[in-house]
Design an enzyme around this catalytic site. Structure first.
Site, PDB file in Angstrom:
ATOM      1  CG  ASP A  86      -5.903  -6.760   2.338  1.00  0.00           C
ATOM      2  OD1 ASP A  86      -6.969  -6.860   1.469  1.00  0.00           O
ATOM      3  OD2 ASP A  86      -4.998  -5.690   1.818  1.00  0.00           O
ATOM      4  NE  ARG A 127      -8.454 -11.823  -0.920  1.00  0.00           N
ATOM      5  CZ  ARG A 127      -7.445 -11.009  -0.960  1.00  0.00           C
ATOM      6  NH1 ARG A 127      -7.643 -10.065  -0.088  1.00  0.00           N
ATOM      7  NH2 ARG A 127      -6.681 -10.710  -1.782  1.00  0.00           N
ATOM      8  N   GLY A 162      -6.434  -3.557  -7.411  1.00  0.00           N
ATOM      9  CA  GLY A 162      -7.437  -2.724  -7.218  1.00  0.00           C
ATOM     10  C   GLY A 162      -7.028  -1.596  -6.647  1.00  0.00           C
ATOM     11  NE  ARG A 175     -10.603  -6.529  -6.794  1.00  0.00           N
ATOM     12  CZ  ARG A 175      -9.550  -6.123  -6.270  1.00  0.00           C
ATOM     13  NH1 ARG A 175      -8.262  -6.388  -6.636  1.00  0.00           N
ATOM     14  NH2 ARG A 175      -9.798  -5.768  -4.904  1.00  0.00           N
ATOM     15  CB  SER A 227      -0.710   0.022   1.212  1.00  0.00           C
ATOM     16  OG  SER A 227      -1.729  -0.903   1.221  1.00  0.00           O
ATOM     17  CB  SER A 246     -13.348   1.394   1.139  1.00  0.00           C
ATOM     18  OG  SER A 246     -12.465   1.175   0.164  1.00  0.00           O
TER      19      SER A 246
END
Length: 437
Positions: free
Chosen positions: A315, A346, A95, A123, A23, A167
């Site tokens: 994650d 997932r 993404g 996505r 990130s 998010s």
């Protein structure tokens, strides 16, 4: 198709370093590219995802050098210095890169198009596109999915936006567009998410007021280049945290890991489950806190994961589901619907794999219920499909520490998108892992 064969082993032991934080590495390129001056980056993650962002910034007119391993030198072109790319920008499997670049490109005076690999092209992108349109951006998607087409020259205005779902990617896209907006931009989160963008904007000289769950950005006149050190990726450490907890032996030490409190929900969850872990050698890498993490085998107990920790561990849930299968009693995860729109669904894919290895679990709309087997073998041998999801593949690799037979993991090529060298790192602590083409 590339696949892993993982043989059962008793325990993992030793010390490892995980690659730089993905990130943070993405953001160093984007913000360094629009800063004035040269940004020096150490510890950069040379993964496929981050290299896709590097290629995109280069296509937009930014010169980026790689003077040594894990080092990057970004020659910024200034806030308004990006130039139109000659072709659609391919963000690979990332993404994060696509959503953040959508925000960054919304304020440019030229048209852009973002594409990706077959997984990324499926996505959802509207959660980022919708608030950007409220700012005045001209963005088109194909039924809510890529390609993402961004019209240039749209005047942007700052907004106050309440995120409907926690998010960090959407928050960051709005803040990057806010750099080009007239007036301040405020984002309010329903739950705290990772704050790397806010920390890095401050490092580049921006005026950011970041309080818990609320961020306010004043549009800057300029960003100033700086030196940045990228800590070890906490998400990549998750597989070894679980390995150290569920195996036998002396345990593991993961060195130089970023322990930003908006990322380390997994540590809190494992502690609630009874994990034996310690953080030592605390230090700082630029704006980010860093430590070594020591983890030893423990008898884990199933819990209902507190929902406020879910965004802080989003994650890491594939690895956590493996730990839960080895715990005593039932583990319940709710409030994790975000897992359904990652590189794969997932929740569904992990449940499919757990069941293939003999684990009882129940899929919920926003999570999963897992019945652990704390003694003996938690997993049978067998074959599972990762569906091209790097975190699924790595999570089932560490399941070999509690498996009765070999585990074959299909479609593992994308592991390199986040963790180049995973195979060698896993072997170095005792996992018996082989990759076949």
């Amino acid at each position: 198709m590339s696949h892993y064969i993982v043989q059962p082993v008793q325990g993992a032991a030793g010390a490892v370093r995980v690659p730089g934080d993905k990130s943070i590495s993405h953001r160093t390129l984007m913000l360094g590219g629009i800063a004035e001056g040269t940004t020096e980056v150490r510890g950069f993650l040379e993964s496929e995802d981050c290299l896709a962002t590097m290629k995109a910034m280069h296509a937009l007119g930014v010169t980026i050098e790689r003077p040594g391993p894990y080092e990057v030198r970004v020659h910024g072109v200034g806030l308004h210095g990006l130039k139109a790319a000659a072709h659609p920008l391919d963000m690979g499997n990332s993404g994060t890169a696509m959503r953040l670049m959508t925000g960054l490109l919304s304020g440019q005076n030229f048209d852009s198009e973002l594409i990706g690999d077959s997984s990324l092209m499926q996505r959802p992108m509207e959660r980022a596109a919708a608030p950007l349109r409220l700012m005045g951006a001209r963005i088109a998607t194909l039924n809510g999915k890529p390609p993402v087409k961004i019209g240039g020259g749209a005047p942007l205005s700052g907004i106050h936006y309440d995120l409907p779902v926690a998010s960090a990617q959407v928050k960051s896209a709005i803040l990057l567009a806010g750099l080009y907006a007239k007036g301040p931009t405020t984002v309010v989160e329903p739950a705290v998410t990772r704050d790397h963008t806010e920390r890095m904007l401050i490092a580049f000289g921006c005026s950011v007021d970041a309080q818990e769950g609320r961020v306010r950005l004043e549009p800057p006149q300029r960003l100033k280049a700086c030196s940045l050190e990228v800590p070890g990726d906490f998400s990549s450490s998750a597989f070894f945290l679980v390995a150290g907890s569920i195996g036998k032996g002396p345990g593991l030490t993961i060195k130089g890991v970023g322990i930003n409190p908006t990322r380390t929900g997994l540590l809190d969850i494992l502690a609630l489950m009874g994990a034996d872990l310690r953080l030592v050698n605390h230090r700082s890498a630029g704006a980010e806190p860093v430590a070594d993490i020591e983890i030893r085998p423990a008898t884990l107990k199933g819990i209902h994961v507190p929902e406020h920790l879910v965004p802080l561990a989003i994650d890491e849930f594939p690895a956590l589901f493996v730990a839960a299968a080895c715990a005593e009693g039932e583990t319940l995860v709710t409030g994790a619907e975000e897992l359904r729109v990652k590189e794969s669904d997932r929740i569904a894919v992990m449940a499919e794999g757990l069941r293939a290895l003999g684990v009882q679990c129940e899929v919920l709309p926003d999570g999963m219920r897992i019945h652990g087997r704390p003694t003996g073998h938690a997993f049978s041998g067998g074959r599972i499909e990762s569906h091209g999801d790097h975190r699924i593949a790595m999570s089932f690799s560490v399941a070999s520490l509690r498996a009765a037979g070999s585990i074959e993991i299909g479609d593992v090529a994308n592991v390199a998108t986040s963790f180049p060298g995973f195979l060698q790192t896993a072997r170095s602590v005792g996992l018996d892992l082989v990759q076949h083409s």
